[in-house]
Design a protein around this motif. Structure first.
Motif, PDB file in Angstrom:
ATOM      1  N   SER A 177       0.866  -1.171   0.000  1.00  0.00           N
ATOM      2  CA  SER A 177       0.000   0.000   0.000  1.00  0.00           C
ATOM      3  C   SER A 177       0.907   1.227   0.000  1.00  0.00           C
ATOM      4  O   SER A 177       1.776   1.352   0.871  1.00  0.00           O
ATOM      5  N   VAL A 178       0.737   2.098  -0.994  1.00  0.00           N
ATOM      6  CA  VAL A 178       1.642   3.232  -1.167  1.00  0.00           C
ATOM      7  C   VAL A 178       0.871   4.545  -1.126  1.00  0.00           C
ATOM      8  O   VAL A 178      -0.359   4.569  -1.253  1.00  0.00           O
ATOM      9  N   SER A 179       1.608   5.636  -0.969  1.00  0.00           N
ATOM     10  CA  SER A 179       0.991   6.957  -0.990  1.00  0.00           C
ATOM     11  C   SER A 179       0.427   7.240  -2.377  1.00  0.00           C
ATOM     12  O   SER A 179       0.817   6.616  -3.366  1.00  0.00           O
ATOM     13  N   SER A 180      -0.466   8.207  -2.467  1.00  0.00           N
ATOM     14  CA  SER A 180      -1.044   8.579  -3.768  1.00  0.00           C
ATOM     15  C   SER A 180       0.033   9.056  -4.730  1.00  0.00           C
ATOM     16  O   SER A 180      -0.015   8.752  -5.926  1.00  0.00           O
ATOM     17  N   ALA A 181       1.019   9.787  -4.222  1.00  0.00           N
ATOM     18  CA  ALA A 181       2.107  10.267  -5.090  1.00  0.00           C
ATOM     19  C   ALA A 181       2.903   9.091  -5.649  1.00  0.00           C
ATOM     20  O   ALA A 181       3.240   9.068  -6.837  1.00  0.00           O
ATOM     21  N   ASP A 182       3.215   8.110  -4.813  1.00  0.00           N
ATOM     22  CA  ASP A 182       3.940   6.929  -5.287  1.00  0.00           C
ATOM     23  C   ASP A 182       3.089   6.116  -6.250  1.00  0.00           C
ATOM     24  O   ASP A 182       3.587   5.587  -7.242  1.00  0.00           O
ATOM     25  N   TYR A 183       1.791   6.018  -5.978  1.00  0.00           N
ATOM     26  CA  TYR A 183       0.895   5.302  -6.880  1.00  0.00           C
ATOM     27  C   TYR A 183       0.897   5.968  -8.261  1.00  0.00           C
ATOM     28  O   TYR A 183       1.003   5.288  -9.280  1.00  0.00           O
ATOM     29  N   ASP A 184       0.801   7.278  -8.280  1.00  0.00           N
ATOM     30  CA  ASP A 184       0.807   8.000  -9.562  1.00  0.00           C
ATOM     31  C   ASP A 184       2.125   7.792 -10.304  1.00  0.00           C
ATOM     32  O   ASP A 184       2.139   7.634 -11.530  1.00  0.00           O
ATOM     33  N   ARG A 185       3.251   7.798  -9.581  1.00  0.00           N
ATOM     34  CA  ARG A 185       4.549   7.546 -10.202  1.00  0.00           C
ATOM     35  C   ARG A 185       4.599   6.134 -10.772  1.00  0.00           C
ATOM     36  O   ARG A 185       5.015   5.913 -11.910  1.00  0.00           O
ATOM     37  N   LEU A 186       4.130   5.152 -10.016  1.00  0.00           N
ATOM     38  CA  LEU A 186       4.113   3.769 -10.492  1.00  0.00           C
ATOM     39  C   LEU A 186       3.201   3.615 -11.711  1.00  0.00           C
ATOM     40  O   LEU A 186       3.523   2.883 -12.641  1.00  0.00           O
ATOM     41  N   ARG A 187       2.081   4.307 -11.707  1.00  0.00           N
ATOM     42  CA  ARG A 187       1.170   4.244 -12.858  1.00  0.00           C
ATOM     43  C   ARG A 187       1.845   4.782 -14.111  1.00  0.00           C
ATOM     44  O   ARG A 187       1.736   4.201 -15.183  1.00  0.00           O
ATOM     45  N   ARG A 188       2.590   5.887 -13.975  1.00  0.00           N
ATOM     46  CA  ARG A 188       3.328   6.420 -15.131  1.00  0.00           C
ATOM     47  C   ARG A 188       4.375   5.418 -15.611  1.00  0.00           C
ATOM     48  O   ARG A 188       4.577   5.250 -16.805  1.00  0.00           O
TER      49      ARG A 188
END
Length: 158
Positions: A31-42
């Motif tokens: 489970s990651v922060s929203s910022a990390d999730y967005d980076r991973l999605r990119r």
């Protein structure tokens, strides 16, 4: 984009299962922060599979690279026109300067990342495949070393 990471990882895993008789599969979720999730999605836009090779010398030592304070197996993204094996070979050569021959699939790790702040966002999946390899030629570059302990197990020497 996020929803298809599961399908892409599953397709690669099925392909590997068809090519190799037995290998370990480790699955985990984070489970990651929203910022990390967005980076991973990119990052999933360039691929959801990474590959590497653990090459050993005649003494049984494994070639490792320094990364984040540890000795690690070199891993990198599989290109759109590459097989997972071709990527493992390329990544090892680019990271270490050493040529190898891929022998077998050591194991696979699948990680599912979720956004801890927004549980409705789909999980992002990533597959990492690590192959065993035979040393062929080349001298390890700076930042690489033949290690007696498995990569990832030792802090980098001061």
């Amino acid at each position: 984009m996020a929803g298809d990471t599961y399908d892409r990882v599953t397709a690669h895993l099925a392909s590997l299962r068809g090519a190799y008789s037995e290998f370990a599969v480790q699955q985990t979720s984070v489970s990651v922060s929203s910022a990390d999730y967005d980076r991973l999605r990119r990052e999933t836009e360039c691929g959801v599979v990474e590959a590497g090779a653990r090459v050993r010398d005649d003494s049984g030592r494994a070639l490792a690279v320094r990364q984040d304070g540890l000795w690690c197996d070199p891993l990198g993204c599989v290109g759109p026109e590459e097989t997972v094996e071709e990527a493992a070979h390329r990544v090892l050569r680019e990271a270490t300067g050493v040529e190898c021959r891929i022998v077998d699939l050591l194991g696979v790790r699948i990680v599912a990342a979720t956004d801890r702040a927004d549980p409705d966002r789909e999980a992002l999946y990533r597959l990492s495949a690590l192959f065993t390899a035979e040393y062929r030629t080349g001298d390890p570059r700076e930042g690489c070393a033949w290690r007696t302990a498995p990569p990832g197990a030792l802090p980098v020497d001061p």
